[in-house]
Motif scaffolding. Structure first.
Motif, PDB file in Angstrom:
ATOM      1  N   ALA A 151      47.562  43.940  85.356  1.00 27.16           N
ATOM      2  CA  ALA A 151      48.130  44.972  86.223  1.00 27.16           C
ATOM      3  C   ALA A 151      46.983  45.642  86.976  1.00 27.16           C
ATOM      4  N   PRO A 152      46.967  45.591  88.306  1.00 31.00           N
ATOM      5  CA  PRO A 152      45.862  46.167  89.084  1.00 31.00           C
ATOM      6  C   PRO A 152      45.623  47.634  88.734  1.00 31.00           C
ATOM      7  N   GLY A 153      44.362  47.994  88.587  1.00 36.30           N
ATOM      8  CA  GLY A 153      44.032  49.371  88.265  1.00 36.30           C
ATOM      9  C   GLY A 153      44.312  49.761  86.839  1.00 36.30           C
ATOM     10  N   PHE A 154      44.693  48.793  85.998  1.00 39.50           N
ATOM     11  CA  PHE A 154      45.050  49.089  84.612  1.00 39.50           C
ATOM     12  C   PHE A 154      44.317  48.135  83.660  1.00 39.50           C
ATOM     13  N   PHE A 155      44.688  46.864  83.662  1.00 38.26           N
ATOM     14  CA  PHE A 155      44.027  45.892  82.795  1.00 38.26           C
ATOM     15  C   PHE A 155      43.986  44.537  83.474  1.00 38.26           C
ATOM     16  N   GLN A 156      42.985  43.748  83.127  1.00 40.73           N
ATOM     17  CA  GLN A 156      42.818  42.420  83.704  1.00 40.73           C
ATOM     18  C   GLN A 156      42.458  41.426  82.601  1.00 40.73           C
ATOM     19  N   PRO A 157      42.894  40.172  82.726  1.00 42.27           N
ATOM     20  CA  PRO A 157      42.606  39.180  81.689  1.00 42.27           C
ATOM     21  C   PRO A 157      41.105  38.931  81.570  1.00 42.27           C
ATOM     22  N   ARG A 158      40.665  38.710  80.354  1.00 44.60           N
ATOM     23  CA  ARG A 158      39.270  38.308  80.146  1.00 44.60           C
ATOM     24  C   ARG A 158      39.121  36.840  80.542  1.00 44.60           C
ATOM     25  N   TRP A 159      37.960  36.517  81.081  1.00 45.48           N
ATOM     26  CA  TRP A 159      37.699  35.129  81.462  1.00 45.48           C
ATOM     27  C   TRP A 159      36.320  34.719  80.956  1.00 45.48           C
ATOM     28  N   PRO A 160      36.251  33.608  80.239  1.00 39.24           N
ATOM     29  CA  PRO A 160      37.350  32.707  79.876  1.00 39.24           C
ATOM     30  C   PRO A 160      38.303  33.368  78.880  1.00 39.24           C
ATOM     31  N   PRO A 161      39.528  32.858  78.768  1.00 40.65           N
ATOM     32  CA  PRO A 161      40.514  33.470  77.872  1.00 40.65           C
ATOM     33  C   PRO A 161      40.002  33.556  76.434  1.00 40.65           C
ATOM     34  N   VAL A 162      40.428  34.598  75.742  1.00 38.52           N
ATOM     35  CA  VAL A 162      40.009  34.834  74.365  1.00 38.52           C
ATOM     36  C   VAL A 162      40.857  33.990  73.420  1.00 38.52           C
ATOM     37  N   LEU A 163      40.203  33.319  72.491  1.00 41.38           N
ATOM     38  CA  LEU A 163      40.903  32.539  71.476  1.00 41.38           C
ATOM     39  C   LEU A 163      41.171  33.404  70.253  1.00 41.38           C
ATOM     40  N   PRO A 164      42.269  33.166  69.519  1.00 40.26           N
ATOM     41  CA  PRO A 164      42.656  34.038  68.404  1.00 40.26           C
ATOM     42  C   PRO A 164      41.575  34.235  67.344  1.00 40.26           C
ATOM     43  N   PHE A 165      40.784  33.186  67.063  1.00 36.88           N
ATOM     44  CA  PHE A 165      39.794  33.281  65.993  1.00 36.88           C
ATOM     45  C   PHE A 165      38.369  33.440  66.525  1.00 36.88           C
ATOM     46  N   GLU A 166      38.248  33.773  67.796  1.00 37.53           N
ATOM     47  CA  GLU A 166      36.933  33.945  68.409  1.00 37.53           C
ATOM     48  C   GLU A 166      36.317  35.266  67.965  1.00 37.53           C
ATOM     49  N   LYS A 167      35.153  35.197  67.348  1.00 40.00           N
ATOM     50  CA  LYS A 167      34.461  36.393  66.884  1.00 40.00           C
ATOM     51  C   LYS A 167      33.885  37.164  68.078  1.00 40.00           C
ATOM     52  N   GLY A 168      33.895  38.490  67.943  1.00 40.48           N
ATOM     53  CA  GLY A 168      33.326  39.334  68.980  1.00 40.48           C
ATOM     54  C   GLY A 168      34.323  39.821  70.010  1.00 40.48           C
ATOM     55  N   GLN A 169      35.524  39.248  70.023  1.00 44.24           N
ATOM     56  CA  GLN A 169      36.561  39.680  70.956  1.00 44.24           C
ATOM     57  C   GLN A 169      37.831  39.993  70.166  1.00 44.24           C
ATOM     58  N   VAL A 170      38.360  41.205  70.341  1.00 45.83           N
ATOM     59  CA  VAL A 170      39.567  41.593  69.601  1.00 45.83           C
ATOM     60  C   VAL A 170      40.712  41.952  70.540  1.00 45.83           C
TER      61      VAL A 170
END
Length: 361
Positions: A97-116
């Motif tokens: 949503a512009p001005g609110f939140f944007q997807p992380r790139w590359p997309p976050v994987l469920p078991f990826e450490k360091g990204q929650v």
């Protein structure tokens, strides 16, 4: 003292903006705004701007965050509208949503450490810095309270401009709903959306203010009552309604009991003999027992027939305008009902004790 209480509810928050427009038209100017999640964002936009700019700032915010999808949708029957609604929610999930939140790139994987979290809320911080005057918000003219939960301890707390200086991070913490939005660090602690523990800040208002009379207008986005579900999708929606609905009756019943106790103590103190009435202990009890008058008007958003489980995640302009217009119409009706009552609690004076008014009927 006029108070505005705003529940969390994601994209449904535009309903609260419409409600505020009607209250602004009616001359209801809150001196205290308390919010959770999207209610905290709306509350900051209200408390952090002069009265004549508040509706405009709410409009700017909601038009900005809904500008990423098609602006116009043709009139469709409910079945087709539900399809559009689900598609728009999916598009929001994909593009943000512009001005609110944007997807992380590359997309976050469920078991990826360091990204929650799946999204980045840096755009929200920039929006809040642009649309909110933080010096005004912290000046004391309008009090702001926003709730969040500590990620590591699970403890819930309110960040309150009456007790500390607030900034964008406090509002963002109140709306950091996992796993979509990331936790926010404040003074070495990490915070998530307060709606995980308590989605309505009414209890904070009742506990904090025991001296002045309060005229509270509460806007809820999830109904506590609902029909028995007949499908898994309906069950999922009903679970969300129950989880995030307000505990208004519990909070008011508890406050009403405390208020009655204080009135009883005050009556007993009035019968003390003179040699005891002037004692330090009696004066302390008198201060503790002073009951205030409280009126709570509750307005609850009513689901549209075409809405489903995605109602809090669908940030299209068409749906936003529908919510806004519904809030505007419902609040105008609620204000008219309050004005026509024997006791106009919006204008005062307030009746004795704690009184609740259902403005959704």
């Amino acid at each position: 003292m006029p108070v505005l209480v705003l529940q969390g509810g994601g994209a449904l928050g535009s309903y609260q903006a419409g409600v505020f427009q009607a209250l602004d038209e009616a001359g209801f100017c809150p001196k205290w705004v308390a919010g959770i999640s999207i209610g905290a964002i709306n509350a900051a936009l209200i408390a952090g701007n002069p009265p004549e700019q508040r509706v405009a700032r709410l409009t700017q915010f909601w038009e900005r965050v809904t500008s990423g999808l098609p602006q116009l949708v043709p009139a469709l029957p409910d079945g087709w509208m539900r399809g559009w609604h689900e598609w728009a929610a999916a598009a929001t999930a994909m593009f943000g949503a512009p001005g609110f939140f944007q997807p992380r790139w590359p997309p976050v994987l469920p078991f990826e450490k360091g990204q929650v979290a799946l999204y980045d809320t840096a755009p929200l911080r920039a929006t809040l810095l642009e649309l909110v005057d933080w010096d005004r918000l912290n000046s004391g003219d309008v009090r702001l309270s926003v709730g969040a939960v500590n990620v590591e301890t699970g403890n819930f707390r309110y960040f309150d401009s009456a007790h500390q200086r607030l900034g964008p991070e406090h509002v963002m913490a109140s709306g950091a709903l996992p796993p979509g939005l990331p936790p926010i660090e404040i003074d070495g602690c990490w915070w998530w959306d307060g709606g995980l523990v308590s989605n309505t800040p009414l209890d904070h208002v009742l506990a904090e203010e025991r001296a002045r009379d309060l005229a509270i207008f509460q806007v809820d986005l999830f109904p506590a009552r609902g029909a028995r579900p007949t499908s898994i999708a309906e069950a999922e929606e009903r679970v969300a309604d129950i989880r995030f609905s307000s505990r208004t009756r519990l909070a008011t019943d508890s406050a009403r009991a405390r208020n009655a106790e204080r009135r009883a103590i005050a009556r007993l103190i009035a019968h003390l003999p003179p040699e005891l009435a002037g004692s330090p202990e009696a004066r302390l009890l008198h201060e503790m027992a002073r009951p205030n008058r409280i009126a709570i008007g509750q307005l609850i958003y009513r689901d549209k027939a075409w809405q489903g489980t995605a109602k809090g995640r669908e940030f299209s302009r068409a749906t936003m305008r529908t919510h806004w217009e519904s809030g505007l119409a419902d609040a105008r009706t609620g204000v008219a009902r309050a004005r026509a009552a024997d006791t106009d609690w919006l204008a005062g004076p307030l009746p004795e004790g704690i009184n609740s008014y259902d403005l959704s009927a």
